[in-house]
Structures are given as structure tokens and as C-alpha cells.
Design an enzyme around this catalytic site. Structure first.
Site, PDB file in Angstrom:
ATOM      1  N   LYS A   1       0.829  -1.219   0.000  1.00 48.65           N
ATOM      2  CA  LYS A   1       0.000   0.000   0.000  1.00 48.65           C
ATOM      3  C   LYS A   1       0.857   1.260   0.000  1.00 48.65           C
ATOM      4  O   LYS A   1       0.639   2.166  -0.807  1.00 48.65           O
ATOM      5  CB  LYS A   1      -0.952   0.020   1.210  1.00 48.65           C
TER       6      LYS A   1
ATOM      7  N   ARG B   1      -9.637   0.756   8.508  1.00 42.19           N
ATOM      8  CA  ARG B   1      -9.208  -0.612   8.790  1.00 42.19           C
ATOM      9  C   ARG B   1     -10.290  -1.400   9.514  1.00 42.19           C
ATOM     10  O   ARG B   1     -10.092  -2.590   9.779  1.00 42.19           O
ATOM     11  CB  ARG B   1      -7.960  -0.573   9.645  1.00 42.19           C
TER      12      ARG B   1
ATOM     13  N   ARG C   1      11.572  -6.728   4.568  1.00 41.71           N
ATOM     14  CA  ARG C   1      11.366  -5.274   4.409  1.00 41.71           C
ATOM     15  C   ARG C   1      12.308  -4.489   5.310  1.00 41.71           C
ATOM     16  O   ARG C   1      12.558  -4.868   6.450  1.00 41.71           O
ATOM     17  CB  ARG C   1       9.916  -4.919   4.778  1.00 41.71           C
TER      18      ARG C   1
ATOM     19  N   ARG D   1      11.310  -2.639  10.695  1.00 43.27           N
ATOM     20  CA  ARG D   1      10.254  -2.080  11.544  1.00 43.27           C
ATOM     21  C   ARG D   1      10.041  -3.010  12.733  1.00 43.27           C
ATOM     22  O   ARG D   1      10.006  -4.217  12.563  1.00 43.27           O
ATOM     23  CB  ARG D   1       8.953  -1.973  10.735  1.00 43.27           C
TER      24      ARG D   1
ATOM     25  N   ARG E   1      -0.673  -9.228  13.158  1.00 40.89           N
ATOM     26  CA  ARG E   1      -1.207  -8.203  12.250  1.00 40.89           C
ATOM     27  C   ARG E   1      -2.057  -8.847  11.172  1.00 40.89           C
ATOM     28  O   ARG E   1      -3.086  -8.303  10.780  1.00 40.89           O
ATOM     29  CB  ARG E   1      -0.052  -7.395  11.622  1.00 40.89           C
TER      30      ARG E   1
END
Ligand code: AMP
Length: 207
Positions: free
Chosen positions: A14, A86, A120, A153, A164
Site C-alpha cells: 500500500k 481498517r 522489508r 520495523r 497483524r
């Protein structure tokens, strides 16, 4: 000017896609995750409230996020919402202060997002996103854009990613059906390269 919502599980791309398409489409890119991380980094009252939820991979309470978004979209002409809404309650709250014209769903399987989030890396300074397998920086560990240090992160660890994804399935996936019922949904296959996905999304935003 139109307001656009980008849906998709964590790791769907996103943020990456939003950065690539917002400018050309003349839209303000608003990522609630980025805003919240900034509040946490600055140690504001909001950041202190949000921090524990974020560390656990849980959602920050709807009322907090709604107030934050409402304040930032005030007076804006066209907004690209990334990571918001969300929950159904957030979608209903949003409808009270901002009309949504198009919803793009970045569709990608769980295995792929888990793989992506593990590799990531993000820039500590400017937030640019990399992937040590597929989107490597020119110099290892450093941001191409600003030279900042890249890091993982804290919520990209396997345990938090699992949580998540569960939260996404339970709270956020119902939004796909919600917006499909309103005739606003456009699905994009997000298992492809960022260039291919961004091209499709840009085309939707032009049409
Ligand atoms: P993201 O960068 O979109 O993956 O968001 C990182 C974290 O910020 C999430 O795991 C949540 O804890 C929090 N967050 C971001 N957007 C929202 C939202 N719309 N509602 C509640 N929590 C959010």
C-alpha cells in the site's frame, strides 16, 4: 477531485504504491501508519497512547484514528488513504466527513506478504521502504533517497506479523465486501512487481 481508499493486507504494498501514484493523480497521500509512527517517534500524547497497540500488532482505537484523519483531511481536495479505514466502524465514521469515490484492493496471498515483511527495511530518517531481496538499496543498509540508516520495523518480526495478519482477516477484510456492495471496489493483483501494480492503479485513478 476524487478521494481514494487503498485496501490490502499488511505487506500488500500500500505504502509503496501510494507514494508512486499519488503525485501524478494530484492526491494527498495520507498513511495512518506513517502518521502514527511519527507521533510515537516525537513522543506526543497520541504517540504514547498508540505505541502499545502498534508494538503488539493491534489496531489503535477507532475514535483516536478517526479524529486524527478528520483533522488532516479538512479542506483537502483529493486524498489517497493508505491503511485507513481498517474497520467497518472507521469506514462508517469516514463516510460522515469525506466521500469515498474509488476503493482499490491490493490482493495478495498470505505466504507472499509474510515473506515480504520479513525482508522489508525502512529508512529511519525519511521512511522510504526497501526489500533486501527484491528492492535492494544501492548501498547496503543506507537509503538511496536521503542516506539515512535502514532498519527493520519493530512490528515486522514474525510474531507481530502473524498477529497483524490475524487482525487484518478479522477486522479489515470485511471492508472489501463493504465497498464492493457500494460498487466502489476495484481489485488489483498485487503479487506482481511494484511497477506493474503501480501502473494498474494509476490507470484506475485516471479512468
Ligand atoms: P501500517 O503502517 O499501515 O502497517 O500500520 C502500522 C500500525 O499502525 C498498525 O499495525 C496499527 O497498530 C496502527 N494503525 C495504522 N493505521 C491504523 C488504522 N486505520 N486503525 C488502527 N490502527 C492503525
Amino acid at each position: 477531485m476524487r478521494n481514494v481508499v487503498l485496501l490490502g493486507p499488511p505487506g500488500a504494498g500500500k505504502g509503496t504504491i501510494a507514494v508512486r501514484v499519488a503525485k501524478e493523480a494530484g492526491l494527498l497521500h495520507l498513511s495512518t501508519g506513517d502518521v502514527l509512527r511519527d507521533e510515537v517517534a516525537r513522543g506526543t500524547e497520541l504517540g504514547q497512547r498508540a505505541r502499545t497497540f502498534m508494538e503488539r500488532g493491534e489496531l489503535v482505537p477507532d475514535a483516536v484514528v478517526l479524529a486524527m484523519v478528520q483533522e488532516r483531511v479538512k479542506g483537502q481536495q483529493g486524498v489517497l488513504l493508505d491503511g485507513f479505514p481498517r474497520t467497518l466502524a472507521q469506514a462508517e465514521g469516514l463516510a460522515e466527513f469525506l466521500p469515498v469515490h474509488v476503493v482499490v484492493n491490493l490482493a495478495v496471498a498470505k505466504d507472499e506478504v509474510v515473506r515480504r515483511l520479513g525482508s522489508r527495511r525502512v529508512c529511519r530518517a525519511c521512511g522510504a521502504v526497501y526489500n533486501v531481496v527484491t528492492q535492494r538499496p544501492r548501498t547496503e543498509g543506507l537509503c538511496d533517497r536521503c542516506g539515512g540508516e535502514l532498519r527493520q520495523r519493530p512490528d515486522d518480526t514474525p510474531e507481530v506479523v502473524a498477529r497483524r495478519y490475524e487482525v487484518y482477516e478479522k477486522d479489515s477484510r470485511p471492508l472489501v465486501e463493504h465497498y464492493a456492495r457500494q460498487g466502489l471496489l476495484k481489485a488489483v493483483d498485487a503479487a506482481r512487481s511494484p511497477d506493474q501494480v503501480a501502473a494498474d492503479v494509476a490507470k484506475i485513478l485516471r479512468s
